[in-house]
Design an enzyme around this catalytic site. Structure first.
Site, PDB file in Angstrom:
ATOM      1  N   ASN A 140      -5.103   0.403  -3.039  1.00  0.00           N
ATOM      2  CA  ASN A 140      -3.922   0.704  -3.498  1.00  0.00           C
ATOM      3  C   ASN A 140      -2.989   2.135  -3.147  1.00  0.00           C
ATOM      4  OD1 ASN A 140      -4.779  -0.470  -6.828  1.00  0.00           O
ATOM      5  ND2 ASN A 140      -3.894  -1.460  -5.270  1.00  0.00           N
ATOM      6  N   LEU A 141      -4.029   2.981  -2.751  1.00  0.00           N
ATOM      7  CA  LEU A 141      -3.702   4.308  -2.346  1.00  0.00           C
ATOM      8  C   LEU A 141      -2.829   4.533  -1.186  1.00  0.00           C
ATOM      9  CD1 LEU A 141      -7.067   6.288  -3.340  1.00  0.00           C
ATOM     10  CD2 LEU A 141      -5.210   5.531  -4.957  1.00  0.00           C
ATOM     11  N   GLN A 142      -2.790   3.737  -0.210  1.00  0.00           N
ATOM     12  CA  GLN A 142      -1.981   3.679   0.914  1.00  0.00           C
ATOM     13  C   GLN A 142      -0.404   3.557   0.386  1.00  0.00           C
ATOM     14  OE1 GLN A 142      -0.651   0.440   1.466  1.00  0.00           O
ATOM     15  NE2 GLN A 142       0.237   0.282   3.581  1.00  0.00           N
ATOM     16  N   ARG A 143      -0.203   3.190  -0.638  1.00  0.00           N
ATOM     17  CA  ARG A 143       1.302   3.171  -1.046  1.00  0.00           C
ATOM     18  C   ARG A 143       1.717   3.342  -2.468  1.00  0.00           C
ATOM     19  NH1 ARG A 143      -1.536  -1.150  -0.877  1.00  0.00           N
ATOM     20  NH2 ARG A 143      -1.279  -2.986  -2.224  1.00  0.00           N
TER      21      ARG A 143
ATOM     22  N   ASN B 171       4.296 -11.704  -7.056  1.00  0.00           N
ATOM     23  CA  ASN B 171       3.961 -13.089  -7.421  1.00  0.00           C
ATOM     24  C   ASN B 171       5.078 -13.940  -7.720  1.00  0.00           C
ATOM     25  OD1 ASN B 171       3.283 -14.083 -10.130  1.00  0.00           O
ATOM     26  ND2 ASN B 171       2.272 -11.796  -9.764  1.00  0.00           N
TER      27      ASN B 171
ATOM     28  N   CYS C 279       0.715  -9.828  -0.011  1.00  0.00           N
ATOM     29  CA  CYS C 279       0.487  -8.543   0.614  1.00  0.00           C
ATOM     30  C   CYS C 279      -0.877  -8.281   0.829  1.00  0.00           C
ATOM     31  CB  CYS C 279       1.302  -7.398  -0.165  1.00  0.00           C
ATOM     32  SG  CYS C 279       2.989  -7.165  -0.375  1.00  0.00           S
TER      33      CYS C 279
ATOM     34  N   CYS D 178     -11.189 -17.938   2.853  1.00  0.00           N
ATOM     35  CA  CYS D 178     -10.338 -16.687   3.148  1.00  0.00           C
ATOM     36  C   CYS D 178     -10.555 -15.773   1.995  1.00  0.00           C
ATOM     37  CB  CYS D 178      -8.832 -16.943   3.467  1.00  0.00           C
ATOM     38  SG  CYS D 178      -7.986 -17.487   2.282  1.00  0.00           S
TER      39      CYS D 178
END
Length: 379
Positions: A68-71, A129, A191, A337
């Site tokens: 989460n921390l990337q954005r 979603n 995402c 996946c």
């Protein structure tokens, strides 16, 4: 009435042409519900609280994860594993203690959406979603609430204002006028699987907040009947006009949706009949435990496989067409996946190549972590 502290706090906003004390008082008297405290929800919460919206509700039940921390910039590394909702609310109160807050630490669905939304003036959709987007749209139409919509994927984003009340009393177009029916689930990568450019979330979320403030303060021209498309790689924007459809099932001339429905089924994510190509994580686990170790094909990216895996052969989906020679058509191949979408595409690719003994691991490695091995790290 604004207090002396509020007059000072919002000074740079109050002195704006056409805003003034009147505009600020409109914000203070208003209430906004934000769906999700993720990439889109965070900039909305921050800017709406900073602007002085009187009451902000938040629907969020997830926990903070390292990815989460990337954005999602209000969270910190030390907070991983903590409640997103509680952390976001604490951040709002620290930013502006004048704002009243309400946290709904639950998943919004057809059973609670109307009760949650009915007490707010505006709804901000920060979900990621399709079932939630259709659910929130329909609830807003049924309740007569404007909806500030946005979606982001990879380097692109889109924003619009749905169900806005116009001067003549009519309502503008809504999500179903733009997307009458959902695409097949396998055509909609999340995402988690497709990625998202971190700064894009901030840009699109801030535009959403901009539309909320304009709507509440009665400023400018809203994105009503228009869809803004933004490409962060080329830094280009374009607009699509949206018209109300008389056959819209929730807002048309003869609406057939007069109450909320099962949106998981509507979006094809919860089929009544089990797909004959599916295998559950419990069935796979039983096979492994009994010594009947199957051939597992992992179609995630290399870096995902390196973090955690089920000891299968790793061929990323993007390379599968050219590397089918590594597989045998004589044995059953169990494909997985992260969540089950890429594996469905891989299954179809292999079918087209003449493979017939194929199984798709339902829910992917996320389901394995949730139901079989909670210690597994997945990002």
């Amino acid at each position: 009435m604004l207090s002396r502290e509020e007059l000072i706090r919002y000074n740079r906003q109050i002195i704006l042409p056409n805003f003034g004390v009147e505009g600020q008082e409109k914000l203070k008297a208003a209430s906004v519900l934000v769906i999700g405290a993720g990439g889109l929800g965070i900039p909305n919460l921050s800017y709406l609280a900073a602007a002085g919206v009187g009451r902000i509700g938040l629907v969020e039940f997830d926990e903070i994860s390292l990815t989460n921390l990337q954005r999602q910039t209000i969270y910190t590394t030390s907070q991983t594993g903590e409640s997103k909702g509680m952390s976001a609310i604490a951040s709002i109160k620290e930013l502006n203690p004048n704002v009243k807050t309400q946290l709904y630490e639950t998943q919004i669905d057809a059973s609670n959406a109307l009760d949650i939304i009915k007490d707010y003036d505006v709804v901000v959709d920060g979900s990621d979603n399709l079932p939630t987007r259709y659910l929130v749209n329909d609830a807003c139409v049924l309740l007569g609430k404007p909806l500030i919509y946005a979606a982001i994927f990879r380097y692109e984003g889109q924003i619009s204002v749905f169900n806005a009340k116009r001067k003549d009393g009519s309502r503008g177009p809504n999500y179903r006028d733009l997307f009458p029916t959902p695409p097949p689930p396998e055509m909609v990568p999340s995402c988690n699987e497709g990625g998202v450019f971190g700064a894009l979330a901030g840009i699109i979320g801030a535009i959403q907040a901009n539309e909320v403030i304009k709507l509440l303060a009665g400023l400018g021209e809203l994105l009503d009947g228009r869809l803004l498309l933004f490409d962060s790689q080329s830094f280009t924007t374009r607009f699509l006009n949206i018209k109300s459809n008389k056959n819209n099932p929730v807002s048309g001339e003869h609406p057939i949706i007069t109450s909320l429905i099962d949106y998981e089924v509507f979006c094809g994510l919860n089929e009544v009949k089990k797909d004959v190509n599916d295998i559950t994580v419990h069935e796979l686990h039983q096979m492994v435990e009994s010594g009947k170790v199957p051939f597992i094909l992992d179609v995630r990216e290399d870096y995902e496989y390196a973090i955690s895996n089920l000891n299968g052969l790793n061929i990323p989906l993007s390379k599968l067409e050219n590397e089918v020679g590594q597989l045998s058509q004589n044995e059953t191949v169990i494909i997985h996946c992260k969540s089950g979408q890429r594996s469905q595409k891989a299954l179809q690719i292999l079918k087209n190549k003449g493979f017939s003994k194929l199984k798709n691991l339902k829910g992917g490695i996320l389901a394995w972590q949730k139901e079989i091995d909670q210690s597994m790290e997945i990002y």
